[in-house]
Design an enzyme around this catalytic site. Structure first.
Site, PDB file in Angstrom:
ATOM      1  N   ARG A  50       0.955  -1.180   0.047  1.00  0.00           N
ATOM      2  CA  ARG A  50      -0.083  -0.229   0.122  1.00  0.00           C
ATOM      3  C   ARG A  50       0.831   1.140  -0.005  1.00  0.00           C
ATOM      4  O   ARG A  50       1.703   1.437   1.140  1.00  0.00           O
ATOM      5  CB  ARG A  50      -0.845   0.184   1.309  1.00  0.00           C
ATOM      6  CG  ARG A  50      -1.851   1.316   1.279  1.00  0.00           C
ATOM      7  CD  ARG A  50      -2.860   1.476   0.056  1.00  0.00           C
ATOM      8  NE  ARG A  50      -3.674   0.178   0.535  1.00  0.00           N
ATOM      9  CZ  ARG A  50      -4.884   0.179  -0.572  1.00  0.00           C
ATOM     10  NH1 ARG A  50      -4.787   0.871  -1.750  1.00  0.00           N
ATOM     11  NH2 ARG A  50      -5.516  -0.806  -0.554  1.00  0.00           N
ATOM     12  N   HIS A 144       0.908   3.359 -10.600  1.00  0.00           N
ATOM     13  CA  HIS A 144      -0.234   3.751  -9.636  1.00  0.00           C
ATOM     14  C   HIS A 144       0.610   4.670  -8.484  1.00  0.00           C
ATOM     15  O   HIS A 144       0.601   4.283  -7.478  1.00  0.00           O
ATOM     16  CB  HIS A 144      -0.714   2.568  -9.180  1.00  0.00           C
ATOM     17  CG  HIS A 144      -2.022   2.717  -8.307  1.00  0.00           C
ATOM     18  ND1 HIS A 144      -2.200   3.712  -7.193  1.00  0.00           N
ATOM     19  CD2 HIS A 144      -3.156   2.102  -8.519  1.00  0.00           C
ATOM     20  CE1 HIS A 144      -3.510   3.538  -6.968  1.00  0.00           C
ATOM     21  NE2 HIS A 144      -4.076   2.784  -7.469  1.00  0.00           N
ATOM     22  N   ASP A 191     -11.972   9.700  -7.514  1.00  0.00           N
ATOM     23  CA  ASP A 191     -11.387   8.605  -8.204  1.00  0.00           C
ATOM     24  C   ASP A 191     -11.914   8.991  -9.717  1.00  0.00           C
ATOM     25  O   ASP A 191     -13.189   8.608 -10.100  1.00  0.00           O
ATOM     26  CB  ASP A 191     -11.946   7.522  -7.887  1.00  0.00           C
ATOM     27  CG  ASP A 191     -11.240   6.227  -8.359  1.00  0.00           C
ATOM     28  OD1 ASP A 191     -10.560   6.406  -9.251  1.00  0.00           O
ATOM     29  OD2 ASP A 191     -11.734   4.916  -8.138  1.00  0.00           O
ATOM     30  N   GLU A 248      -1.726   8.944 -11.580  1.00  0.00           N
ATOM     31  CA  GLU A 248      -1.245   7.740 -11.949  1.00  0.00           C
ATOM     32  C   GLU A 248      -0.966   7.930 -13.634  1.00  0.00           C
ATOM     33  O   GLU A 248      -1.946   8.290 -14.274  1.00  0.00           O
ATOM     34  CB  GLU A 248      -1.971   6.511 -11.825  1.00  0.00           C
ATOM     35  CG  GLU A 248      -2.579   6.457 -10.464  1.00  0.00           C
ATOM     36  CD  GLU A 248      -3.637   5.478 -10.280  1.00  0.00           C
ATOM     37  OE1 GLU A 248      -3.912   4.494 -10.877  1.00  0.00           O
ATOM     38  OE2 GLU A 248      -4.246   5.719  -9.237  1.00  0.00           O
TER      39      GLU A 248
END
Length: 272
Positions: A50, A144, A191, A248
């Protein structure tokens, strides 16, 4: 898990794990840490780390039949070029080739190479995919990148005005919006996938700034889980959403198709 450290004579550094070819730290010569790594990140086989820079391949999210975000981020990569220190930069190269395990997930022969180049104020991440199969294949990919920030309210992202995007929450993949504001600001969850973004972006965080440029990758993903989303992420502390922002480099809208013997290169360049 094994990790290597790149350093420059000026004092910049980057840490990369062979597992996932996963970069977990990037400090410029000034000492600024630009990469977020969760305090609750787990370093376990079969699980992604993570934070840092997960390598997404051969599919983005759940847009494909394989595991979410593909298998590259949970595969063991080989170090094929060890860290080399020069006057101005340091470099290493990792490689992942198709094998029995990847073949069970994605039935194609390939070689992926990941080159990390560090200088005092910049980091370049280059992903190369080569079709070593006897038939074409199609894939998506992304870097990412989790950026470490002082606080969400201190951050602006510019360079996306006029770009089309969708909200990547699964609710309206068929609805495309247009970014109207000159800068993207966040106070909570976001997002989004922005399409066809060839120009560099500027990430401003209080007194610090970062130029984010890319080639080969057509799209940009901007993601933060927000307060409620962070509570549902087991390997992230509840309040850590305030100290990270993902920007990203991605190829999503138009996946890449390679014929046998062909290759593709995607680059993300970060300059403080």
């Amino acid at each position: 898990m094994q990790a290597i450290l790149l350093t420059t004579p000026g004092g910049a550094s980057a840490e990369i794990y062979s597992y996932g070819a996963h970069l977990t730290s990037w400090k410029t010569a000034s000492g600024r840490q630009w990469i977020f790594l969760s305090s609750q990140a787990t370093f376990e086989q079969g699980k992604s780390i993570r934070g840092g820079v997960p390598v997404i391949f051969p599919q983005f999210s759940e847009r494909g039949p394989g595991p979410r975000h593909g298998f590259a981020r949970t595969s063991q990569w080989q170090l094929i070029e060890a860290p080399s220190e020069a006057v101005d930069n340091a470099r290493c190269i990792f490689q992942l080739s198709s094998n029995q395990a990847t073949g069970k997930i994605w039935p194609h022969q390939f070689t992926a190479r990941y080159q990390i180049t560090l200088s005092d104020a910049a980091l370049e991440l280059q992903l190369t995919v080569i079709n070593t199969d006897s038939k074409p294949f199609t894939f998506s990919a992304a870097l990412h990148t989790y950026f470490a920030i002082s606080a969400l309210e201190n951050v602006t992202l510019s360079g996306l005005c006029g770009k089309a995007f969708w909200n990547n929450d699964g609710s309206d993949f068929d609805t495309r919006h247009i970014q109207q504001d000159d800068v993207v600001t966040l106070t909570d969850a976001m997002d989004r996938v922005y399409f066809a973004v060839p120009e560099p972006l500027q990430l401003a965080d209080a007194k610090d700034a970062l130029t984010i440029a890319q080639s080969g990758f057509d799209d940009i993903v901007v993601w933060n889980p927000g307060r409620e989303g962070a509570k549902n992420i087991g390997d992230m502390a509840d309040e850590e959403y305030q100290s990270m922002l993902c920007v990203e480099a991605a190829v999503i809208d138009n996946p890449v198709t390679l014929k046998p013997g062909e290759g593709w290169v995607g680059v993300q360049r970060l300059t403080a």
